[in-house]
Scaffold this active site. Structure first.
Site, PDB file in Angstrom:
ATOM      1  N   LYS A 158      11.705 -14.852 -20.691  1.00 24.62           N
ATOM      2  CA  LYS A 158      12.148 -13.536 -20.209  1.00 24.62           C
ATOM      3  C   LYS A 158      13.084 -12.906 -21.214  1.00 24.62           C
ATOM      4  CE  LYS A 158       9.902 -12.846 -17.951  1.00 24.62           C
ATOM      5  NZ  LYS A 158       8.743 -13.322 -17.252  1.00 24.62           N
ATOM      6  N   ASN A 171       0.578  -0.199   6.178  1.00 22.74           N
ATOM      7  CA  ASN A 171       1.057  -1.003   5.063  1.00 22.74           C
ATOM      8  C   ASN A 171       1.727  -2.223   5.679  1.00 22.74           C
ATOM      9  OD1 ASN A 171       2.240  -2.024   2.747  1.00 22.74           O
ATOM     10  ND2 ASN A 171       3.887  -0.504   2.728  1.00 22.74           N
ATOM     11  N   GLY A 172       1.274  -3.432   5.322  1.00 22.49           N
ATOM     12  CA  GLY A 172       1.864  -4.648   5.894  1.00 22.49           C
ATOM     13  C   GLY A 172       0.785  -5.658   6.218  1.00 22.49           C
ATOM     14  N   TRP A 220      -3.836  -1.705  -1.331  1.00 23.47           N
ATOM     15  CA  TRP A 220      -3.638  -2.866  -2.194  1.00 23.47           C
ATOM     16  C   TRP A 220      -4.004  -4.016  -1.273  1.00 23.47           C
ATOM     17  CZ3 TRP A 220      -2.465  -4.194  -7.120  1.00 23.47           C
ATOM     18  CH2 TRP A 220      -1.918  -5.454  -7.358  1.00 23.47           C
ATOM     19  N   HIS A 250      16.464 -35.024 -29.928  1.00 24.31           N
ATOM     20  CA  HIS A 250      15.327 -35.430 -30.746  1.00 24.31           C
ATOM     21  C   HIS A 250      14.964 -34.378 -31.800  1.00 24.31           C
ATOM     22  CE1 HIS A 250      14.763 -38.968 -28.313  1.00 24.31           C
ATOM     23  NE2 HIS A 250      14.829 -38.210 -27.226  1.00 24.31           N
ATOM     24  N   GLU A 286      11.257 -11.898 -24.587  1.00 26.97           N
ATOM     25  CA  GLU A 286      10.259 -10.824 -24.545  1.00 26.97           C
ATOM     26  C   GLU A 286      10.860  -9.445 -24.291  1.00 26.97           C
ATOM     27  OE1 GLU A 286       7.179 -10.760 -21.506  1.00 26.97           O
ATOM     28  OE2 GLU A 286       8.458 -11.882 -20.152  1.00 26.97           O
ATOM     29  N   GLU A 292      10.908 -20.474 -18.727  1.00 25.87           N
ATOM     30  CA  GLU A 292      10.690 -19.116 -18.227  1.00 25.87           C
ATOM     31  C   GLU A 292      11.920 -18.240 -18.523  1.00 25.87           C
ATOM     32  OE1 GLU A 292       8.512 -17.185 -17.395  1.00 25.87           O
ATOM     33  OE2 GLU A 292       9.381 -15.681 -16.074  1.00 25.87           O
ATOM     34  N   LYS A 298       0.664  -5.645 -20.096  1.00 27.24           N
ATOM     35  CA  LYS A 298       0.803  -6.288 -18.785  1.00 27.24           C
ATOM     36  C   LYS A 298      -0.331  -7.286 -18.550  1.00 27.24           C
ATOM     37  CE  LYS A 298       2.701  -6.951 -14.780  1.00 27.24           C
ATOM     38  NZ  LYS A 298       3.832  -7.889 -14.851  1.00 27.24           N
ATOM     39  N   ARG A 305       2.308   2.139  -6.470  1.00 27.09           N
ATOM     40  CA  ARG A 305       2.423   1.047  -5.495  1.00 27.09           C
ATOM     41  C   ARG A 305       1.163   0.171  -5.503  1.00 27.09           C
ATOM     42  NH1 ARG A 305       6.451   1.586  -1.567  1.00 27.09           N
ATOM     43  NH2 ARG A 305       5.268   0.348  -0.085  1.00 27.09           N
ATOM     44  N   CYS A 359       0.860  -1.184   0.000  1.00 30.06           N
ATOM     45  CA  CYS A 359       0.000   0.000   0.000  1.00 30.06           C
ATOM     46  C   CYS A 359       0.896   1.233   0.000  1.00 30.06           C
ATOM     47  CB  CYS A 359      -0.856   0.028   1.249  1.00 30.06           C
ATOM     48  SG  CYS A 359      -1.788  -1.486   1.491  1.00 30.06           S
TER      49      CYS A 359
HETATM   50  C1  F6R Z   1       5.554 -12.723 -19.269  1.00 29.76           C
HETATM   51  C2  F6R Z   1       4.224 -12.411 -18.765  1.00 29.76           C
HETATM   52  C3  F6R Z   1       3.062 -13.067 -19.396  1.00 29.76           C
HETATM   53  C4  F6R Z   1       1.977 -13.375 -18.346  1.00 29.76           C
HETATM   54  C5  F6R Z   1       0.697 -13.864 -19.025  1.00 29.76           C
HETATM   55  C6  F6R Z   1      -0.346 -14.260 -18.013  1.00 29.76           C
HETATM   56  O1  F6R Z   1       6.550 -12.051 -18.578  1.00 29.76           O
HETATM   57  O2  F6R Z   1       4.083 -11.633 -17.868  1.00 29.76           O
HETATM   58  O3  F6R Z   1       3.411 -14.216 -20.084  1.00 29.76           O
HETATM   59  O4  F6R Z   1       2.468 -14.329 -17.470  1.00 29.76           O
HETATM   60  O5  F6R Z   1       0.186 -12.869 -19.866  1.00 29.76           O
HETATM   61  O6  F6R Z   1      -0.681 -13.201 -17.175  1.00 29.76           O
HETATM   62  P1  F6R Z   1      -1.367 -13.430 -15.784  1.00 29.76           P
HETATM   63  O7  F6R Z   1      -0.413 -14.148 -14.917  1.00 29.76           O
HETATM   64  O8  F6R Z   1      -1.709 -12.061 -15.302  1.00 29.76           O
HETATM   65  O9  F6R Z   1      -2.585 -14.265 -16.041  1.00 29.76           O
END
Ligand code: F6R
Length: 597
Positions: free
Chosen positions: A474, A97-98, A71, A493, A477, A470, A592, A27, A2
């Site tokens: 990373k 906050n906490g 939050w 394979h 992307e 993963e 996002k 935040r 928060c």
């Molecule tokens: C990659 C990334 C995306 C999300 C995906 C699912 O860094 O952030 O691949 O993981 O769009 O998003 P959530 O977890 O919000 O359902």
């Protein structure tokens, strides 16, 4: 996570506090509130953006006030749960906050003493505890109240009985005092007041402060005054929002020791070993896991963890596929940091339509997924602003470990000593991640070596297979370098055909039953002249004979070690992207939250 702010001085507190809250919106927020003193205490709260609150707060010419962006972690998103919270008489207001771990017990004790509660939050107990301890000295009352709290907190308190002073206290949550001329500020983060002053005093854990218009005093828990040096902050507002880091992604990578601690807070006990995620899970033998992207890789990791620790057989499906082809029976557990991914919401709805019990692991309370699913487990990573998921992935994996331990203990698949050993290793985890974060320069050096390669492979076995996927995601992307993750046994394979001396392979090596085979795989890759970078256990002596470059991680049980290993791959992706000058926090073509199917 928060945002909190307090102001005392000569300006209009309403405007300063609202402005500070807007600066803290990064935040995270689901609701906000403000308390002002002007011949009495005035309280205003609204759900949603700060703008909604701003429209509701009348022009009160007050010179002292506190505010909060929420939050949520305890209690739904609504007006009554928004901060500030007040005591029974509405004279003491507090923002927090906490997480207060023992709030249920404290609330019961206070209710027996006659205190009336109006919210479902953990925070409200602090307001009543201060009331219980108040005899005319607000600082002493806060000092005595916080001695009863277990958990983390940064709190800021005002009372109409002492209208010239703000009290702050902190433990494991940030709180910083801004020193002005005839005015002072207190906030969870510097951007809240940076427009007015860049002179700050940082509070330490276990300290209480008394902030007046012309004076700031800091005390320890026994009431002894402590001296604190004033620091000058040279950051711009934008830099301050990122905590001095050049990108949100890097800030979020470095936040992981803290976010992992929050994920575990109040949920594990070592002496009489217990793990409790608080959703009353009973015996489960089978689970279907659904998710997208990074969350899908966390679900894949979850499968390894749940099957091995708790004997639960798991079927992992991409949300977008499950919707049309998935097995619509039993319990469906969705993983989604945002709780808003359209494909995952559709999968959850589809599961419900067929009568499945639904659970969601998410980072956002009140998100659509929490409203659809029958049960919610929060990852508590705090808001993530960088588009690339970092701290939310590692807290998802940790949540799976907790879930597996809870069920493994309940199903008596784990002996007490095994459970205790696991829990002890989890307690070491934040420190282990910190150790890896300290390798920033070493990983940057590696990134320099790799930045010009057109294609980079990642391999691993067991849980390191989803971690390799993963790591590759990373890198691709945020740096736009072609990267692929493979189960180490699969290269022969097909993908071997792509190996050349220009295709570095990042091999994740664990000191477990896969070790020998991994060394064999590395030998095969070397025979094709591809450079191998090993991410290896600090105690692995043999690896030096095989790999060209080694990044070490602290020795931990394999599932737990997957978290610091991931952090190494996050840092590598970050540094390659930075060297290539990519827009790290907002990679091209990505959002996002993907709210379209
Ligand atoms: C990659 C990334 C995306 C999300 C995906 C699912 O860094 O952030 O691949 O993981 O769009 O998003 P959530 O977890 O919000 O359902």
């Amino acid at each position: 996570m928060c945002g909190i702010i307090g102001y005392v001085g000569y300006r209009n507190a309403r405007d300063i506090v609202l402005e500070g809250l807007k600066k803290l919106e990064y935040r995270g927020y689901d609701s906000a509130g403000i308390a002002l003193i002007k011949n009495g205490l005035f309280l205003f709260k609204e759900v949603g953006e700060i703008k909604n609150l701003e429209n509701e707060v009348p022009e009160i010419s007050s010179n002292i006030g506190i505010g909060h962006t929420r939050w949520a972690t305890h209690g739904g998103v609504n007006k009554k749960n928004a901060h500030p919270h007040v005591d029974c008489k509405g004279k003491i207001a507090i923002v927090h906050n906490g997480i207060i771990e023992n709030f249920k017990k404290l609330r019961e004790e206070l209710e027996i003493k006659g205190h009336k509660f109006t919210s479902d939050t953990d925070t409200e107990v602090i307001a009543h505890l201060i009331e219980e301890n108040y005899d005319g000295d607000i600082r002493k009352a806060v000092q005595n109240a916080i001695k009863k709290l277990k958990g983390s907190y940064a709190i800021v308190v005002i009372t109409e009985n002492e209208p010239a002073v703000i009290i702050g206290a902190r433990k494991e949550s940030p709180l910083v005092i801004g020193i002005g001329e005839n005015e002072n500020f207190i906030a969870s983060d510097i951007p809240a007041f940076l427009k007015y002053t860049n002179k700050v005093k940082y509070m330490e854990d276990g300290e209480i402060c008394e902030v007046g218009r012309n004076e700031v005093k800091i005390f320890d828990l026994d009431g002894n005054e402590v001296s604190r040096e004033e620091k000058i902050v040279e950051w711009s507002i934008e830099e301050a929002e990122k905590g001095g880091f050049p990108h949100y992604m890097l800030k979020e990578i470095y936040e992981q020791p803290k976010s992992l601690m929050e994920t575990m807070r109040g949920r594990i006990g070592e002496i009489e070993p217990f793990v409790d995620l608080g959703i009353g899970l009973e015996d489960i033998d089978e689970l279907t896991l659904v998710a997208c992207g990074t969350s899908y890789y966390a679900a894949m990791a979850g499968k390894y963890i749940l099957e091995e620790i708790a004997g639960i057989s798991c079927n992992v499906e991409l949300s977008s596929e499950y919707r049309y082809f998935g097995k619509r029976k039993g319990i469906v557990l969705a993983v989604t940091q945002s709780g808003e991914t359209a494909d995952t919401l559709a999968a959850l709805r589809e599961a419900k339509r067929h009568g499945c019990e639904t659970i969601v692991i998410t980072n956002v309370i009140g998100s659509s997924a929490t409203r659809i699913a029958d049960k919610t487990i929060l990852t508590r990573a705090g808001p993530e602003i960088g588009v690339a998921a970092t701290k939310t992935f590692t807290t998802q994996v940790l949540t799976f470990i907790l879930l597996a331990l809870e069920l493994g203990i309940k199903k008596e698949r784990l002996s007490h000593s095994q459970a205790r050993e696991y829990i002890a290793s989890l307690k070491k985890l934040p420190m282990a991640v910190k150790e890896v974060l300290d390798k920033g320069e070493e990983i940057e050096k590696l990134a320099k070596m790799l930045q010009d390669n057109e294609s980079i492979f990642f391999i691993g076995r067991g849980i390191n297979y989803p971690v390799a996927l993963e790591g590759a995601l990373k890198l691709k992307e945020i740096s736009y370098v072609h990267a692929e993750g493979f189960a180490a046994g699969e290269l022969k394979h097909g993908p071997f055909a792509l190996l050349t001396s220009d295709t570095p392979v990042i091999a994740i090596v664990s000191q477990d039953k896969t070790h020998e085979k991994m060394l064999g795989n590395i030998g095969e890759i070397k025979a094709r002249n591809s450079p191998v970078i090993a991410v290896a256990d600090e105690n692995d002596k043999e690896i030096a004979k095989f790999a060209d470059y080694i990044v070490r991680y602290p020795s931990l049980p394999p599932f737990v070690a997957s978290i610091p290993i991931t952090v190494i791959l996050q840092l590598l992706a970050y540094h390659v992207a930075r060297l290539k000058g990519r827009p790290i926090d907002k990679p091209r073509n990505l959002a996002k939250s993907v709210t379209v199917e």
